[in-house]
Each structure stands twice: as C-alpha cells, then as structure tokens.
Scaffold this motif. Structure first.
Motif, PDB file in Angstrom:
ATOM      1  N   PRO A   1       0.807  -1.223   0.000  1.00 61.55           N
ATOM      2  CA  PRO A   1       0.000   0.000   0.000  1.00 61.55           C
ATOM      3  C   PRO A   1       0.838   1.271   0.000  1.00 61.55           C
ATOM      4  O   PRO A   1       0.320   2.354  -0.272  1.00 61.55           O
ATOM      5  N   TYR A   2       2.120   1.139   0.282  1.00 55.92           N
ATOM      6  CA  TYR A   2       2.987   2.326   0.379  1.00 55.92           C
ATOM      7  C   TYR A   2       4.012   2.330  -0.745  1.00 55.92           C
ATOM      8  O   TYR A   2       5.147   2.769  -0.576  1.00 55.92           O
ATOM      9  N   TRP A   3       3.574   1.826  -1.914  1.00 57.40           N
ATOM     10  CA  TRP A   3       4.493   1.670  -3.028  1.00 57.40           C
ATOM     11  C   TRP A   3       5.062   2.999  -3.502  1.00 57.40           C
ATOM     12  O   TRP A   3       6.211   3.064  -3.974  1.00 57.40           O
ATOM     13  N   MET A   4       4.289   4.085  -3.389  1.00 51.98           N
ATOM     14  CA  MET A   4       4.803   5.381  -3.850  1.00 51.98           C
ATOM     15  C   MET A   4       5.996   5.824  -2.999  1.00 51.98           C
ATOM     16  O   MET A   4       7.000   6.328  -3.525  1.00 51.98           O
ATOM     17  N   LEU A   5       5.870   5.613  -1.681  1.00 50.44           N
ATOM     18  CA  LEU A   5       6.998   5.932  -0.802  1.00 50.44           C
ATOM     19  C   LEU A   5       8.203   5.057  -1.134  1.00 50.44           C
ATOM     20  O   LEU A   5       9.347   5.541  -1.161  1.00 50.44           O
ATOM     21  N   LEU A   6       7.940   3.774  -1.403  1.00 47.81           N
ATOM     22  CA  LEU A   6       9.025   2.851  -1.683  1.00 47.81           C
ATOM     23  C   LEU A   6       9.680   3.153  -3.033  1.00 47.81           C
ATOM     24  O   LEU A   6      10.904   3.019  -3.174  1.00 47.81           O
ATOM     25  N   VAL A   7       8.882   3.560  -4.021  1.00 51.83           N
ATOM     26  CA  VAL A   7       9.449   3.927  -5.319  1.00 51.83           C
ATOM     27  C   VAL A   7      10.354   5.144  -5.170  1.00 51.83           C
ATOM     28  O   VAL A   7      11.480   5.188  -5.704  1.00 51.83           O
ATOM     29  N   ALA A   8       9.855   6.158  -4.432  1.00 46.17           N
ATOM     30  CA  ALA A   8      10.673   7.360  -4.197  1.00 46.17           C
ATOM     31  C   ALA A   8      11.959   6.997  -3.463  1.00 46.17           C
ATOM     32  O   ALA A   8      13.050   7.467  -3.816  1.00 46.17           O
ATOM     33  N   ALA A   9      11.825   6.131  -2.439  1.00 42.88           N
ATOM     34  CA  ALA A   9      13.010   5.714  -1.689  1.00 42.88           C
ATOM     35  C   ALA A   9      13.954   4.907  -2.572  1.00 42.88           C
ATOM     36  O   ALA A   9      15.181   5.053  -2.482  1.00 42.88           O
TER      37      ALA A   9
ATOM     38  N   THR B   1      15.475   8.607   1.137  1.00 45.51           N
ATOM     39  CA  THR B   1      15.523   7.170   1.405  1.00 45.51           C
ATOM     40  C   THR B   1      15.108   6.860   2.832  1.00 45.51           C
ATOM     41  O   THR B   1      14.252   6.004   3.084  1.00 45.51           O
ATOM     42  N   ASP B   2      15.721   7.559   3.797  1.00 47.36           N
ATOM     43  CA  ASP B   2      15.445   7.285   5.211  1.00 47.36           C
ATOM     44  C   ASP B   2      13.985   7.577   5.546  1.00 47.36           C
ATOM     45  O   ASP B   2      13.328   6.784   6.238  1.00 47.36           O
ATOM     46  N   TYR B   3      13.460   8.701   5.061  1.00 48.98           N
ATOM     47  CA  TYR B   3      12.072   9.060   5.367  1.00 48.98           C
ATOM     48  C   TYR B   3      11.099   8.065   4.741  1.00 48.98           C
ATOM     49  O   TYR B   3      10.174   7.576   5.394  1.00 48.98           O
ATOM     50  N   GLY B   4      11.309   7.769   3.467  1.00 46.97           N
ATOM     51  CA  GLY B   4      10.386   6.873   2.772  1.00 46.97           C
ATOM     52  C   GLY B   4      10.374   5.482   3.380  1.00 46.97           C
ATOM     53  O   GLY B   4       9.301   4.899   3.607  1.00 46.97           O
ATOM     54  N   MET B   5      11.539   4.949   3.678  1.00 49.61           N
ATOM     55  CA  MET B   5      11.597   3.605   4.251  1.00 49.61           C
ATOM     56  C   MET B   5      11.047   3.583   5.673  1.00 49.61           C
ATOM     57  O   MET B   5      10.354   2.639   6.068  1.00 49.61           O
ATOM     58  N   ALA B   6      11.369   4.631   6.454  1.00 54.85           N
ATOM     59  CA  ALA B   6      10.858   4.679   7.825  1.00 54.85           C
ATOM     60  C   ALA B   6       9.342   4.799   7.835  1.00 54.85           C
ATOM     61  O   ALA B   6       8.653   4.120   8.614  1.00 54.85           O
ATOM     62  N   ARG B   7       8.792   5.654   6.986  1.00 49.47           N
ATOM     63  CA  ARG B   7       7.335   5.835   6.949  1.00 49.47           C
ATOM     64  C   ARG B   7       6.643   4.545   6.509  1.00 49.47           C
ATOM     65  O   ARG B   7       5.638   4.119   7.109  1.00 49.47           O
TER      66      ARG B   7
ATOM     67  N   LYS C   1      16.549  -1.552   2.983  1.00 47.27           N
ATOM     68  CA  LYS C   1      17.322  -0.360   2.603  1.00 47.27           C
ATOM     69  C   LYS C   1      18.804  -0.692   2.497  1.00 47.27           C
ATOM     70  O   LYS C   1      19.478  -0.324   1.525  1.00 47.27           O
ATOM     71  N   ALA C   2      19.324  -1.404   3.511  1.00 47.04           N
ATOM     72  CA  ALA C   2      20.741  -1.765   3.490  1.00 47.04           C
ATOM     73  C   ALA C   2      21.051  -2.676   2.311  1.00 47.04           C
ATOM     74  O   ALA C   2      22.074  -2.512   1.629  1.00 47.04           O
ATOM     75  N   ILE C   3      20.153  -3.640   2.061  1.00 49.83           N
ATOM     76  CA  ILE C   3      20.394  -4.585   0.960  1.00 49.83           C
ATOM     77  C   ILE C   3      20.448  -3.852  -0.375  1.00 49.83           C
ATOM     78  O   ILE C   3      21.370  -4.041  -1.183  1.00 49.83           O
ATOM     79  N   VAL C   4      19.465  -2.994  -0.627  1.00 51.87           N
ATOM     80  CA  VAL C   4      19.398  -2.299  -1.921  1.00 51.87           C
ATOM     81  C   VAL C   4      20.551  -1.323  -2.072  1.00 51.87           C
ATOM     82  O   VAL C   4      21.283  -1.339  -3.082  1.00 51.87           O
ATOM     83  N   THR C   5      20.760  -0.449  -1.074  1.00 50.36           N
ATOM     84  CA  THR C   5      21.788   0.579  -1.194  1.00 50.36           C
ATOM     85  C   THR C   5      23.179  -0.035  -1.312  1.00 50.36           C
ATOM     86  O   THR C   5      23.967   0.342  -2.190  1.00 50.36           O
TER      87      THR C   5
END
Length: 593
Positions: free
Chosen positions: A26-34, A89-95, A148-152
């Motif tokens: 449901p939070y795909w937009m945040l995840l895409v931005a992140a 990244t931090d905001y999107g993943m945390a949210r 986040k760690a895996i992707v970055t």
C-alpha cells in the motif's frame, strides 16, 4: 488499514520474507521514491570515486589550474545530492516500515479477538502481547531497514565492481576470486541467525509471562516470602535470552571479521596486480587510487550486508510467529438466522449436550456429558455443584465461547450456530465473579460497547446500587477506575458490572458466582441490584452460596460434568440427594466455626 495479503501455506525463510514485504504494497509510492533515491545515493558515491582519477592525475601529477575550481564544486554537488537522496531514502523507508508495523498490529489484535476461546487456554496473554510489541518491531527492521541496506549496499557494490572492471579487468578478476567465499559466509550466517532468533522471540514471550505473573501476584509473593524464588525464575529466563543474544552478536562479529579478512585479501590482490600493471604502463596513479577507493567502498558495504543477516533472521523468525497467528482458524461464524424484532425471546434449550475441550486427545474426559434442560423467558435457572463439576463450562456454551462436542443448544427454537455470533452475543449479558474493568472512567466502563446519555447512565447506576458511591467521588462518572478497577472495591466493581449489564438490556443474563467473593454488606447491595436486573429475562445463575438461589425457578445440580439432579430448592431438599448434602455442609459451617 491495508488489506492483508492472502495467507499461503508456504515454508521457508524466503516465502515468509516475501509475504512480509507484501505488507508494504500500500505504500508503493513511498518505496518507489526511496528506491530512486537509493539509486541516486549509490551513483553519487560511485561518481565520487570516479573523481579520484582527475583529482590525482590532473590535480597533482599533471596539475591543471581549472581543476582547483571544478573538482571542489563537483565534490560539493555530489555530497549535496547524496545528502538529499539519503534523506528521501530514510524518510520513505521509515514511513513505510512504521505504517507496516501499525497495519500488522491492527491485524494481529483483530485476529486475536476473533480467535476461539480455546486458543487463550494454550497461549498466555503476555506471549500475545510479546507478539504484538516485540515481534512486530523485529518485522519492521527486517521489512524496511534491512531492505534499505540490501538495496543501497548492493547497488554500491555493483557500481564499484563495474567501475573496477572498466578501469582494470585483471585487478577486478583477482578481487572476484573471494566473492564465492563471502557468499558461503553470508548463507551460513543467515541460517544460524534465523535459528537463534526464533528461540529469542519464544523466550521473550516466556520472560514477559514470568514478569506479569510475579508482578500481578506481588501480594502473594510477599506474603509467602518467595521474592527470591520469583527473581531466580525470572533470572534463569533472562540468562537464557542473554546467551542467545550473545550467540547472535558473536556470530555477527565473527562473520564481520571474516568478511573483512577476505576483503583484505582482495585488497592485497589489487595492490599486487595493480603494481605489476603499473610497471608495464597499463595503470596510472589516478586509476590505481580509483581502484583502491572502490575497494574501500565495497568493504563496508559487504560488512553491512553480512550484518544485516541478523536483522533479517530476527525479522523472518518474528514474521513466521505472526503469520502463524494470522493463519490460525477463527471462531466459526457461518450463521444467517436473525432474531424476530432483533431481540430474542430467551427460550433456551440444551438437548443432550456434551463438551470435551480437547477433541484431538481421545483420553481427555468430558467436561460436560449429556446435559438436557430448558430455561424459559422470565425464569431463573440456578446451577450448583462442587468445584470442577462443569458449571462454568455449561454457561460458556451459551455465548459460544466453546462449541459442544455433541448435542444441540437452541435459542428460540434455532440452533445457536445458525445465528451470527455478533447477533447472538448481543442477546447476552454476563456478570462474572472476576469483573473486567478497563483503565477508563466509571461512565465509560458502564457504557462499554453501547452509546448512552448521562441520564441513562445515572439511571442504571442507581438501579445497580452504584450511584450511592459514584456521587461521593469528586469526579463522579468521570472518575478513573485504574487498571482493572484497582481504585475500587470488589463490591463497587461488581455493581458497575451489573450497571453495564442493565444498560445492555439483553434478554439472556448469565451470573457466574457474582457475589462469591464479597463481604456481607456488599453482597446485600449486589444481590438487591440483581433483583432489579433479573425480571423478564432468561437468567442462568452459578451460585456458590445456596442461600442466594432459594427462589430460583429451577436448580440444576452438576457432578463430574453430569446433570444429577433438577428441580426447585424445596424439591431437591426433600429428595435428600447431592443438593441437600451441599446445603447441609454449607449451613453447618457457621456452627462449627
């Protein structure tokens, strides 16, 4: 609340982790931005390493004046870009992660409230609370922080390896020789983390249960002088959790050190091969610094990827425990029948009803066996018997907290399981010996589950003999009652429960030893309140004091789960059976004191 991904019967860590990640959809937009920001962050880091070639060759080896302006501006620009990308990244993943935890917690508490009462017989409340609080936190870290760690770090490693291949294929090939060894380390560490983490989460539930029991029973602990015993029991569990956590940290530290050692071999390989290439003119100083900086950027990323296995292991183990709850069966609620006028008449019939709590174990005896009786509207049915005779088991069947193993229970001529659970339970009010009050005001506790104006609340409080103490309180109906009504006496809590039942105005009333633990004065007030509550209802009364049921329309006498006698108080005394024996035993006690 987000829709729950459909449960699937899959096994394995990847299946659990993939299902867990489904809760972030449901939070795909945040995840895409992140995700875009992660790519930008990794590319900015790679571009900084690429600047090492012009920085060394054109800034120091063969200095160019314009590089003194261009290179600092490029470096500032890259770090500003990387900082902005890092924030996104931090905001999107945390949210997304915290939202996922909220959704999971909402689904877990909702699931627990829809599970059959039999589940609460096998899992303690502290263990459930541990799942709600501790396990969901582990899931949050695995679902987003670890992702986040895996992707970055994976992007960083990929970019740096690509840069190294571009600069020198031979050097990069030498580095890649250690990659399979690192993969083996990561695979082994991941398996070990999941095994240990599952034990930690189970022990955290036991630790919470031990603490809850000791603290809730603190008066008994003090009276019996068992503080040292309770502390030692808690300490034993705490030490086990400590040992498991130390194992996790030892595994993490060991694997991290091993990865760094392997990376050191890779770094040595770079120096050895690069030196030979420099001797034949295939590598200049700037390119060598690029290779070294790329490898130095890869090493911490590889270490973080190894360490993140601990987070994923804990998260997957926690997710499996949570999914076990979400996939567990709920109370059966397939009924479609409706009550005429939305209110039952209250004609309750038990027909050869038996109950065995454990259906899987054939050796388990029956809690109830072949119980038959009818309770008509406007009558009082008293249920008596020795401790463990099945009295509470019988009344638990009426709101379908448990399902009978055989036989039928009908209400107004319709089987109970033909009604929707919510409709059936709307017809029932329950006042037990152990009153559950919520940490709220008196008014909110009386009105629990219903809507009522202040005048109506006062009317039921007066009818329940509760107004006489409520009006003396400084805040009246707005007075907090404390945790489970700790600020009130036993009699006051009982009268609030009776007021709550009066407000519900249900046609079926169940009284489970409502006056058993009260003093004489409180019992008189509660008994008087019950006299106002019982008329025109079908009332089932579990009685400890037989003097309180002398005027019941019928008395059911249970013994070892069987209905051994049935009749009025006078009829049963005349038969001189078990009821008469219990009556004599009870009324003989004062003379023997």
């Amino acid at each position: 609340m987000s829709a729950q991904p459909a449960p699937k019967k899959k096994s394995g860590a990847w299946a659990a982790y993939r299902r867990l990640l489904g809760y972030t959809s449901p939070y795909w937009m945040l995840l895409v931005a992140a995700g875009i920001a992660m790519v930008v962050e990794a590319v900015a880091g790679g571009l900084f390493v690429q600047l090492m070639d012009p920085l060394v060759n054109r800034g120091f080896v063969n200095p160019e004046p314009r590089m003194a302006v261009i290179l600092p501006l490029q470096i500032i620009g890259l770090f500003v870009l990387r900082g902005v990308a890092g924030y996104i990244t931090d905001y999107g993943m945390a949210r997304a992660g915290r939202s996922m935890v909220r959704d999971l917690r909402n689904q877990i508490i909702g699931k627990y409230l829809r599970m059959p009462s039999s589940h609460f017989d096998i899992e303690s409340v502290p263990s459930m609370v541990s799942r709600l609080n501790f396990d969901t936190e582990q899931v949050a870290q695995a679902g987003t922080d670890a992702a986040k760690a895996i992707v970055t770090d994976s992007l960083t490693i990929a970019y740096m390896l690509g840069l190294m291949l571009y600069v020198s294929f031979k050097v990069t090939f030498a580095v890649l020789l250690v990659v399979p060894l690192i993969g083996v380390v990561v695979w082994y560490v991941g398996r070990r983390y999941r095994r240990i983490s599952r034990g930690i989460q189970e022990d955290m539930g036991r630790l919470a249960q031990a603490a809850e029991q000791s603290l809730a029973s603190q008066q008994d602990v003090k009276v019996y002088g068992t503080q040292a015993f309770e502390q030692s029991r808690y300490a034993a569990l705490a030490n086990r959790v400590l040992r498991l956590n130390v194992k996790v940290e030892a595994t993490r530290a060991g694997s991290s050190a091993l990865v760094q050692m392997l990376a050191a071999f890779a770094l040595a390989a770079i120096i050895a091969v690069a030196t030979r290439q420099a001797l034949v003119g295939e590598l200049d100083a700037g390119q060598f610094v690029q290779l070294m900086m790329a490898m130095m950027a890869i090493i911490p990323s590889m270490r973080r990827l190894t360490n993140v296995q601990a987070v994923i292991g804990r998260g997957v183990a926690a997710a499996e425990r949570l999914f076990a709850v979400l996939d567990a069966p709920e109370e059966s609620d397939a009924g479609k029948a409706a009550f005429a006028g939305e209110r039952a008449r209250g004609d309750l019939v038990f027909d050869n009803v038996s109950l065995r709590y454990s259906r899987e174990d054939a050796q388990t005896g029956y809690a109830l066996q072949d119980i038959s009786f009818s309770a008509r509207p406007g009558t009082v049915t008293a249920i008596v018997g020795r401790s463990g005779s099945g009295k509470t088991s019988l009344v638990r069947l009426v709101p379908r907290f448990y399902e009978p193993s055989s036989g039928r229970i009908t209400l107004d001529g319709v089987d109970l399981d033909q009604y929707r659970l919510a409709d059936l339970r709307q017809q029932i009010a329950l006042v037990g010996q152990r009153v559950m009050l919520f940490d709220d005001t008196i008014g909110a506790n009386i009105a629990y589950g219903t809507q009522a104006d202040p005048q109506r609340l006062r009317a039921v409080a007066e009818a329940a003999n509760a107004w006489e103490f409520i009006e003396r309180l400084p805040q009246g109906m707005d007075t907090p009652v404390g945790e489970n009504g700790a600020l009130l006496s036993g009699g006051q809590r009982q009268r609030l429960a009776i007021a709550r039942a009066m407000l519900k105005d249900a046609p079926i009333l169940i009284l489970d030893e409502a006056t058993a633990a009260l003093d004489t004065e409180s019992e008189r007030l509660v008994q008087d309140a019950l006299e106002h509550l019982m008329p025109d209802r079908t009332t089932l009364v579990i009685a400890h004091r037989l003097s309180t049921i002398e005027h019941a329309d019928q008395v059911l006498v249970l013994d070892h789960g069987k209905l051994v006698e049935q009749g009025t108080h006078a009829e049963l005394l005349a038969r001189d059976g078990l009821y008469a024996h219990l009556h004599r035993m009870q009324f003989r006690e004062p003379g023997q004191a």
